[in-house]
Design an enzyme around this catalytic site. Structure first.
Site, PDB file in Angstrom:
ATOM      1  N   VAL A  75      -7.659  -5.826   4.438  1.00  0.00           N
ATOM      2  CA  VAL A  75      -7.102  -5.346   5.552  1.00  0.00           C
ATOM      3  C   VAL A  75      -6.436  -3.974   5.184  1.00  0.00           C
ATOM      4  CG1 VAL A  75      -4.755  -5.414   4.339  1.00  0.00           C
ATOM      5  CG2 VAL A  75      -5.420  -6.297   7.117  1.00  0.00           C
ATOM      6  N   ALA A 110       2.456   2.423   2.060  1.00  0.00           N
ATOM      7  CA  ALA A 110       4.202   2.856   1.168  1.00  0.00           C
ATOM      8  C   ALA A 110       5.329   1.244   0.940  1.00  0.00           C
ATOM      9  CB  ALA A 110       5.054   3.178   2.222  1.00  0.00           C
ATOM     10  N   ILE A 136     -16.311  -9.997   3.135  1.00  0.00           N
ATOM     11  CA  ILE A 136     -15.015  -9.658   4.030  1.00  0.00           C
ATOM     12  C   ILE A 136     -14.255  -8.966   4.593  1.00  0.00           C
ATOM     13  CG2 ILE A 136     -12.645 -11.312   5.193  1.00  0.00           C
ATOM     14  CD1 ILE A 136     -14.165 -14.124   4.322  1.00  0.00           C
ATOM     15  N   LYS A 160       7.758   8.528  -3.361  1.00  0.00           N
ATOM     16  CA  LYS A 160       8.966   8.255  -1.774  1.00  0.00           C
ATOM     17  C   LYS A 160      10.674   7.669  -1.815  1.00  0.00           C
ATOM     18  CE  LYS A 160       9.531   4.447   1.469  1.00  0.00           C
ATOM     19  NZ  LYS A 160       8.995   3.157   2.285  1.00  0.00           N
ATOM     20  N   GLY A 183      -8.641 -11.483  -2.859  1.00  0.00           N
ATOM     21  CA  GLY A 183      -8.465 -10.304  -3.351  1.00  0.00           C
ATOM     22  C   GLY A 183      -7.954  -9.368  -3.232  1.00  0.00           C
ATOM     23  N   SER A 201     -14.168 -12.178  -1.178  1.00  0.00           N
ATOM     24  CA  SER A 201     -15.713 -12.247  -0.325  1.00  0.00           C
ATOM     25  C   SER A 201     -15.681 -11.002   0.721  1.00  0.00           C
ATOM     26  CB  SER A 201     -15.419 -13.015   0.715  1.00  0.00           C
ATOM     27  OG  SER A 201     -16.386 -12.737   1.516  1.00  0.00           O
ATOM     28  N   THR A 249       8.152  -3.297   3.213  1.00  0.00           N
ATOM     29  CA  THR A 249       8.684  -4.794   3.051  1.00  0.00           C
ATOM     30  C   THR A 249       7.261  -5.586   2.576  1.00  0.00           C
ATOM     31  OG1 THR A 249       9.367  -5.612   5.129  1.00  0.00           O
ATOM     32  CG2 THR A 249      10.957  -4.327   3.192  1.00  0.00           C
ATOM     33  N   LEU A 306       0.012 -11.275   2.962  1.00  0.00           N
ATOM     34  CA  LEU A 306      -0.493 -12.127   4.389  1.00  0.00           C
ATOM     35  C   LEU A 306      -0.494 -12.791   4.918  1.00  0.00           C
ATOM     36  CD1 LEU A 306      -2.597  -8.665   5.678  1.00  0.00           C
ATOM     37  CD2 LEU A 306       0.183  -8.524   5.786  1.00  0.00           C
TER      38      LEU A 306
HETATM   39  C1  LIG Z   1      -0.632  -2.022  10.346  1.00  0.00           C
HETATM   40  C2  LIG Z   1      -0.141  -2.438   9.178  1.00  0.00           C
HETATM   41  C3  LIG Z   1       0.848  -1.966   8.159  1.00  0.00           C
HETATM   42  C4  LIG Z   1       1.237  -1.927   7.089  1.00  0.00           C
HETATM   43  N1  LIG Z   1       2.097  -0.969   6.266  1.00  0.00           N
HETATM   44  C5  LIG Z   1       2.551  -1.629   4.793  1.00  0.00           C
HETATM   45  C6  LIG Z   1       3.486  -0.831   4.299  1.00  0.00           C
HETATM   46  O1  LIG Z   1       3.559   0.487   4.346  1.00  0.00           O
HETATM   47  N2  LIG Z   1       3.978  -0.855   3.068  1.00  0.00           N
HETATM   48  C7  LIG Z   1       3.257  -2.434   2.780  1.00  0.00           C
HETATM   49  O2  LIG Z   1       3.821  -3.129   1.877  1.00  0.00           O
HETATM   50  N3  LIG Z   1       2.531  -3.355   3.144  1.00  0.00           N
HETATM   51  C8  LIG Z   1       2.281  -2.887   4.079  1.00  0.00           C
HETATM   52  N4  LIG Z   1       1.315  -3.588   4.900  1.00  0.00           N
HETATM   53  C9  LIG Z   1       1.040  -5.366   4.247  1.00  0.00           C
HETATM   54  C10 LIG Z   1       0.146  -4.915   2.882  1.00  0.00           C
HETATM   55  O3  LIG Z   1      -1.294  -4.271   4.116  1.00  0.00           O
HETATM   56  C11 LIG Z   1      -0.402  -6.308   2.853  1.00  0.00           C
HETATM   57  O4  LIG Z   1       0.603  -6.755   2.651  1.00  0.00           O
HETATM   58  C12 LIG Z   1      -1.060  -6.238   2.059  1.00  0.00           C
HETATM   59  O5  LIG Z   1      -1.930  -5.183   1.922  1.00  0.00           O
HETATM   60  C13 LIG Z   1      -0.975  -7.792   1.345  1.00  0.00           C
HETATM   61  O6  LIG Z   1      -2.666  -8.353   1.938  1.00  0.00           O
HETATM   62  P1  LIG Z   1      -3.156  -9.825   1.703  1.00  0.00           P
HETATM   63  O7  LIG Z   1      -3.633  -9.072   0.053  1.00  0.00           O
HETATM   64  O8  LIG Z   1      -2.462 -11.045   1.829  1.00  0.00           O
HETATM   65  O9  LIG Z   1      -4.643  -9.639   2.746  1.00  0.00           O
HETATM   66  P2  LIG Z   1      -6.046  -9.208   2.320  1.00  0.00           P
HETATM   67  O10 LIG Z   1      -6.043  -7.548   1.661  1.00  0.00           O
HETATM   68  O11 LIG Z   1      -5.799  -9.024   4.136  1.00  0.00           O
HETATM   69  O12 LIG Z   1      -7.116  -9.485   1.790  1.00  0.00           O
HETATM   70  C14 LIG Z   1      -7.383 -10.313   1.960  1.00  0.00           C
HETATM   71  C15 LIG Z   1      -8.337 -11.615   0.447  1.00  0.00           C
HETATM   72  O13 LIG Z   1      -8.727 -12.783   0.849  1.00  0.00           O
HETATM   73  C16 LIG Z   1     -10.007 -12.625   0.548  1.00  0.00           C
HETATM   74  N5  LIG Z   1     -10.750 -13.625   1.854  1.00  0.00           N
HETATM   75  C17 LIG Z   1     -10.236 -13.893   3.165  1.00  0.00           C
HETATM   76  N6  LIG Z   1     -11.357 -15.272   3.282  1.00  0.00           N
HETATM   77  C18 LIG Z   1     -11.756 -15.481   2.613  1.00  0.00           C
HETATM   78  C19 LIG Z   1     -13.193 -16.733   2.294  1.00  0.00           C
HETATM   79  N7  LIG Z   1     -12.954 -16.991   3.037  1.00  0.00           N
HETATM   80  N8  LIG Z   1     -13.334 -16.885   1.583  1.00  0.00           N
HETATM   81  C20 LIG Z   1     -13.162 -15.658  -0.109  1.00  0.00           C
HETATM   82  N9  LIG Z   1     -12.595 -14.579   0.328  1.00  0.00           N
HETATM   83  C21 LIG Z   1     -11.692 -14.976   1.762  1.00  0.00           C
HETATM   84  C22 LIG Z   1     -10.471 -11.452   1.600  1.00  0.00           C
HETATM   85  O14 LIG Z   1     -12.076 -11.517   1.101  1.00  0.00           O
HETATM   86  C23 LIG Z   1      -9.952 -10.288   1.009  1.00  0.00           C
HETATM   87  O15 LIG Z   1      -9.993 -10.176  -0.515  1.00  0.00           O
HETATM   88  C24 LIG Z   1       1.038  -3.771   6.325  1.00  0.00           C
HETATM   89  C25 LIG Z   1       0.322  -4.227   7.282  1.00  0.00           C
HETATM   90  C26 LIG Z   1      -0.359  -4.406   8.507  1.00  0.00           C
HETATM   91  C27 LIG Z   1      -1.275  -4.932   8.717  1.00  0.00           C
END
Ligand SMILES: Cc1cc2nc3c(=O)[nH]c(=O)nc-3n(C[C@H](O)[C@H](O)[C@H](O)COP(=O)(O)OP(=O)(O)OC[C@H]3O[C@@H](n4cnc5c(N)ncnc54)[C@H](O)[C@@H]3O)c2cc1C
Length: 505
Positions: free
Chosen positions: A50, A55, A47, A83, A18, A44, A349, A338
């Site tokens: 990130v 941006a 957990i 932006k 989420g 969760s 991106t 991710l």
């Molecule tokens: C240093 C850095 C800078 C960034 N800057 C940018 C930017 O400027 N622009 C941009 O577009 N993107 C940027 N990103 C990327 C961006 O942060 C991510 O693409 C975006 O937040 C999506 O993350 P996500 O939802 O895939 O993962 P996460 O935010 O990690 O979410 C994962 C989810 O999975 C759940 N989960 C994990 N394991 C379990 C489990 N066992 N059971 C239940 N739930 C679970 C967690 O609770 C959470 O809800 C950056 C990333 C980093 C690392």
């Protein structure tokens, strides 16, 4: 998991995660598929997410349009600002600065791009600045912003923009917009994944509470861990660290400073680069660096020493490997966000890659059999998109004359993918840039990075000689005047935010 064994349509979608990826997926699938599917999203709190990534790039506005989101309302909810591009400092040489602006530059004439005319002019007038023909750049330089589709009655394109926002709040904003009849949120930790014996498809996931959640299609939005795509299906990950050596980041917020910049700043440092993202209530900062060349303590100190405002907390470390999952879609599991791969954030991106992954999934929406023909096509298109973004990122490191640190010497001397080498050769030899297929970055984006980092074309297109000297000067001069006037007519960015989308506290 359909109620009728003869009906192969997908009825039950399970999203694990989420974060921004999970809630973008839930909102877009729910809007596109309506009540024909039931979506369950498991996340969760234990957990967490990130929690970085502030941006975006202009394509995000398509999501707003599709979801019927009012832009000002969304920015108010996420402390957002506007932006116009990314300012890149110190990449080609120490002291350099250029904007990768989102708008067009100049105007194509006849069969060829504007930059050929500019290249011709610059041969006799080296001070002639490419960015003086860029509306976004002229606007950004004066810290202005406004919505402008085109420049008056001229054929010149207007302002192209994206947002800076709190990505966590953006996810929550999308969550509130999901129809609860379609999207059910389940709080819980996934501890086990059951695969179907006959074909290895995912059958269900088990939560810590013991509850099993079954589905026809599983979307892995679990973040870097890739709980389903890697943890259960062992798909494999392709690292591009040999081209993009930064593998860590330190992130910290600082107090807001004035003026409110309508652009992201990326400043190259000794072994990586530092971002600065202005939000309404604070500035987001981070140092992206190569652990081979800089320790965490050094990175933390370097970040804190280079803030514009007072630090609001201590730097938070993050680790990553730039690259992609070998297959983003495997059996009945599609990884997004991710979990699908990571592009280091120099060109912001990642959120876009979530969006384009969902669009592709909707375009190829399968039935319960997940025909391998669809799966392969999805993976082929995904790979193309990731690789073309990868090449654009590598360009920022490769096109450098810096030799002041081992990191930059390593970047300058590294081998690059043949796809990028071909692009550089075409530009250097003939000033030519061709956008391939549906690649994300346009000719104008490539042009700015190449010129901004000193890749100098030896020639321009011969058709640029069709204008005589007076006509050329008039053509260029008119555009410069129109662009300058249009930029000057826009309000101050902070004023615009205050008038349209200020967060009420
Ligand atoms: C240093 C850095 C800078 C960034 N800057 C940018 C930017 O400027 N622009 C941009 O577009 N993107 C940027 N990103 C990327 C961006 O942060 C991510 O693409 C975006 O937040 C999506 O993350 P996500 O939802 O895939 O993962 P996460 O935010 O990690 O979410 C994962 C989810 O999975 C759940 N989960 C994990 N394991 C379990 C489990 N066992 N059971 C239940 N739930 C679970 C967690 O609770 C959470 O809800 C950056 C990333 C980093 C690392």
């Amino acid at each position: 998991m359909s109620d009728d064994p003869h009906d192969s349509r997908i009825r039950h979608v399970v999203i694990v995660g989420g974060g921004t990826a999970g809630w973008m997926t839930a909102a877009l699938l729910a809007k596109a598929l309506g009540r024909r599917v039931q979506i369950r999203l498991i996340e969760s709190e234990q957990i967490g997410i990130v929690g970085v990534g502030e941006a975006t790039i202009p394509q995000i506005r398509h999501i707003n349009a599709f979801l019927g989101i009012d832009e000002d309302d969304m920015l108010r909810a996420t402390h957002g600002t506007f932006k116009l591009g990314v300012q890149l400092n110190n990449f080609g040489r120490l002291g350099d600065s250029y904007l990768h602006a989102f708008s067009d530059i100049g105007l194509p004439l006849g069969l060829i791009g504007f930059h050929h005319y500019w290249l011709r002019k610059r041969a006799s007038d080296p001070a002639n600045d490419l960015w003086s023909y860029s509306l976004n750049t002229q606007t950004a330089n004066e810290h202005r912003f406004g919505r402008m589709d085109k420049v008056g009655s001229s054929p010149l394109g207007g302002i192209k923009y994206a947002y800076h926002f709190d990505a966590g709040l953006y996810g929550q904003y999308l969550r509130q917009r999901c129809d609860p009849q379609v999207v059910q949120r389940i709080e819980g930790k996934v501890v086990d994944v059951q695969l179907r014996e006959v074909d290895g498809f995912i059958e269900s996931v088990r939560l810590e509470s013991g509850e099993r959640i079954a589905g026809d299609l599983f979307i892995d939005c679990s973040g870097f861990r890739g709980l389903l795509i890697e943890g259960a299906l062992h798909t494999g990950y392709e690292s591009w660290q040999h081209w993009l050596p930064c593998d860590r980041a330190m992130a910290v917020a600082s107090a807001r400073t004035e003026p409110l910049w309508p652009y992201t700043r990326a400043t190259a440092r000794t072994a990586g680069w530092q971002w600065r993202v202005p939000l309404q209530h604070r500035t987001g900062n981070g140092l992206v660096y190569a652990s081979q060349h800089l320790s965490d303590d050094e990175a933390s100190a370097m970040l804190l020493a280079n803030l514009d405002g007072e630090a609001l907390g201590t730097p938070r470390p993050l680790r990553f490997t730039t690259g992609m999952r070998r297959k983003a879609w495997q059996r009945n599991c599609v990884a997004l966000g991710l979990a699908a791969g990571f592009m280091e954030p120099l060109e912001s991106t990642s959120i876009h890659l979530i969006q384009s992954g969902i669009s592709r999934l909707l375009a190829m929406f399968p039935d319960r059999h997940c025909d391998p023909v669809l799966v392969d096509e999805y993976n082929r298109q995904t790979r193309f998109e990731y690789e073309s973004i990868r090449d654009f990122l590598i360009l920022h490191y490769k096109a450098t004359e810096r030799d002041d640190t081992p990191f930059w010497r390593q970047c300058a001397s590294m081998d690059i993918p043949p796809t990028l080498a071909r692009k550089i050769e075409l530009f250097r030899g003939h000033g030519q840039i061709f956008r391939e297929h549906e690649e994300l970055f346009t000719e104008v984006a490539w042009l700015q990075a190449m010129i901004g980092q000193h890749i100098e074309p030896q020639a321009y297109h011969p058709l640029a000689d069709a204008l005589d000297e007076t006509q050329l000067d008039a053509f260029l001069g008119d555009i410069r005047t129109l662009v300058g006037r249009a930029a000057g007519s826009l309000p101050d960015h902070a004023r615009f935010v205050a008038d349209h989308c200020l967060t009420r506290t």
